[in-house]
Design a protein around this motif. Structure first.
Motif, PDB file in Angstrom:
ATOM      1  N   GLU A  30       0.820  -1.202   0.000  1.00 17.27           N
ATOM      2  CA  GLU A  30       0.000   0.000   0.000  1.00 17.27           C
ATOM      3  C   GLU A  30       0.861   1.262   0.000  1.00 17.27           C
ATOM      4  OE1 GLU A  30      -2.864   1.248   3.350  1.00 17.27           O
ATOM      5  OE2 GLU A  30      -3.916  -0.270   2.182  1.00 17.27           O
ATOM      6  N   ASP A  31       1.992   1.215   0.719  1.00 15.69           N
ATOM      7  CA  ASP A  31       2.846   2.394   0.831  1.00 15.69           C
ATOM      8  C   ASP A  31       4.244   1.965   1.248  1.00 15.69           C
ATOM      9  OD1 ASP A  31       3.552   5.122   0.894  1.00 15.69           O
ATOM     10  OD2 ASP A  31       3.002   5.323   3.004  1.00 15.69           O
ATOM     11  N   THR A  32       5.233   2.756   0.859  1.00 17.04           N
ATOM     12  CA  THR A  32       6.609   2.567   1.327  1.00 17.04           C
ATOM     13  C   THR A  32       7.189   3.935   1.622  1.00 17.04           C
ATOM     14  OG1 THR A  32       7.597   2.714  -0.875  1.00 17.04           O
ATOM     15  CG2 THR A  32       6.939   0.519  -0.134  1.00 17.04           C
ATOM     16  N   ALA A  33       8.126   3.994   2.551  1.00 19.02           N
ATOM     17  CA  ALA A  33       8.742   5.284   2.866  1.00 19.02           C
ATOM     18  C   ALA A  33      10.021   5.098   3.666  1.00 19.02           C
ATOM     19  CB  ALA A  33       7.774   6.165   3.653  1.00 19.02           C
ATOM     20  N   ARG A  34      10.882   6.099   3.607  1.00 23.47           N
ATOM     21  CA  ARG A  34      12.037   6.238   4.494  1.00 23.47           C
ATOM     22  C   ARG A  34      11.547   7.119   5.639  1.00 23.47           C
ATOM     23  NH1 ARG A  34      17.912   5.806   5.067  1.00 23.47           N
ATOM     24  NH2 ARG A  34      17.485   3.950   3.862  1.00 23.47           N
ATOM     25  N   LEU A  35      11.757   6.681   6.849  1.00 19.56           N
ATOM     26  CA  LEU A  35      11.327   7.421   8.033  1.00 19.56           C
ATOM     27  C   LEU A  35      12.569   7.970   8.722  1.00 19.56           C
ATOM     28  CD1 LEU A  35       8.818   4.734   9.411  1.00 19.56           C
ATOM     29  CD2 LEU A  35       8.342   6.587   7.794  1.00 19.56           C
ATOM     30  N   GLU A  36      12.701   9.284   8.732  1.00 13.14           N
ATOM     31  CA  GLU A  36      13.842   9.906   9.388  1.00 13.14           C
ATOM     32  C   GLU A  36      13.510  11.350   9.729  1.00 13.14           C
ATOM     33  OE1 GLU A  36      17.331  10.161   6.884  1.00 13.14           O
ATOM     34  OE2 GLU A  36      16.090  10.271   5.098  1.00 13.14           O
ATOM     35  N   GLY A  37      14.284  11.892  10.622  1.00 15.77           N
ATOM     36  CA  GLY A  37      14.075  13.276  11.027  1.00 15.77           C
ATOM     37  C   GLY A  37      13.528  13.366  12.445  1.00 15.77           C
ATOM     38  N   GLU A  38      13.368  14.605  12.869  1.00 14.30           N
ATOM     39  CA  GLU A  38      12.952  14.869  14.248  1.00 14.30           C
ATOM     40  C   GLU A  38      11.590  14.254  14.575  1.00 14.30           C
ATOM     41  OE1 GLU A  38      12.195  18.702  17.146  1.00 14.30           O
ATOM     42  OE2 GLU A  38      13.312  18.980  15.286  1.00 14.30           O
ATOM     43  N   TRP A  39      10.669  14.270  13.622  1.00 11.88           N
ATOM     44  CA  TRP A  39       9.310  13.775  13.891  1.00 11.88           C
ATOM     45  C   TRP A  39       9.316  12.292  14.267  1.00 11.88           C
ATOM     46  CZ3 TRP A  39       6.690   9.941  11.314  1.00 11.88           C
ATOM     47  CH2 TRP A  39       7.277   9.467  10.133  1.00 11.88           C
ATOM     48  N   ILE A  40      10.076  11.450  13.553  1.00 12.65           N
ATOM     49  CA  ILE A  40      10.090  10.011  13.868  1.00 12.65           C
ATOM     50  C   ILE A  40      10.843   9.770  15.172  1.00 12.65           C
ATOM     51  CG2 ILE A  40      12.104   9.408  12.445  1.00 12.65           C
ATOM     52  CD1 ILE A  40       8.985   7.197  12.965  1.00 12.65           C
ATOM     53  N   SER A  41      11.925  10.494  15.385  1.00 13.15           N
ATOM     54  CA  SER A  41      12.669  10.346  16.644  1.00 13.15           C
ATOM     55  C   SER A  41      11.784  10.677  17.842  1.00 13.15           C
ATOM     56  CB  SER A  41      13.904  11.236  16.651  1.00 13.15           C
ATOM     57  OG  SER A  41      14.846  10.775  15.700  1.00 13.15           O
ATOM     58  N   LYS A  42      10.963  11.722  17.717  1.00 15.88           N
ATOM     59  CA  LYS A  42      10.062  12.090  18.814  1.00 15.88           C
ATOM     60  C   LYS A  42       8.956  11.059  19.009  1.00 15.88           C
ATOM     61  CE  LYS A  42      10.773  17.036  19.019  1.00 15.88           C
ATOM     62  NZ  LYS A  42      10.149  18.360  18.961  1.00 15.88           N
ATOM     63  N   ILE A  43       8.435  10.491  17.931  1.00 16.60           N
ATOM     64  CA  ILE A  43       7.362   9.502  18.045  1.00 16.60           C
ATOM     65  C   ILE A  43       7.859   8.246  18.749  1.00 16.60           C
ATOM     66  CG2 ILE A  43       5.921   7.887  16.734  1.00 16.60           C
ATOM     67  CD1 ILE A  43       5.529  10.133  14.692  1.00 16.60           C
TER      68      ILE A  43
END
Length: 145
Positions: A30-43
């Motif tokens: 359904e979807d693919t992505a690279r997850l990085e940055g402040e938002w993912i670190s905070k989650i």
């Protein structure tokens, strides 16, 4: 108020191998992505988190499986996670129409079964456990008509 289960997230050691495995079971991407940055670190509460993810779905089913492979920091592997009696998340069960046919397909694909098909005496539900990549414990369940 809760309305549905949105997704189940599974951390894996090899995203591509696990993706192929779930596609063999009938899922589609359904979807693919690279997850990085402040938002993912905070989650996730992990400084510098970097991961790749794939969202998978079954036809006519709103609940998705999200596979995630962390690149930073590296993930640890619990050597006993695959054991059915370990505390915590244990398995995902998929309802099937004909469990014997589905087990035959798995066997042809070389997928390791935990045991043979059994019936729960109280309801007559047939079930069987099998392993996916990283010893992810899965179940097929067929309910009596």
């Amino acid at each position: 108020m809760l309305s549905k289960i949105d997704h189940i997230n599974i951390v894996v050691s090899d995203l591509e191998t696990t993706r192929r495995f779930f596609l063999q079971l009938g899922f589609s991407v359904e979807d693919t992505a690279r997850l990085e940055g402040e938002w993912i670190s905070k989650i996730v509460g992990i400084e510098g988190a970097i991961a790749d993810y794939i969202s998978l779905s079954l036809p006519n089913n709103p609940t998705r499986i999200e596979l995630i492979q962390y690149h930073s920091p590296d993930s640890g592997i619990d050597q006993d996670m695959h054991k059915p009696n370990q505390i915590g998340f244990r398995h995902i069960a998929f309802q099937v129409d004909c469990i014997e046919e589905e087990v035959e397909k798995l066997t042809r694909l070389g997928i390791k079964m935990v045991g043979s098909i059994q019936a729960y005496p109280k309801t007559g539900k047939k079930l069987v456990y099998f392993y996916g990549p990283d010893n992810i414990l899965l179940e097929y369940a067929q309910y009596p008509e």
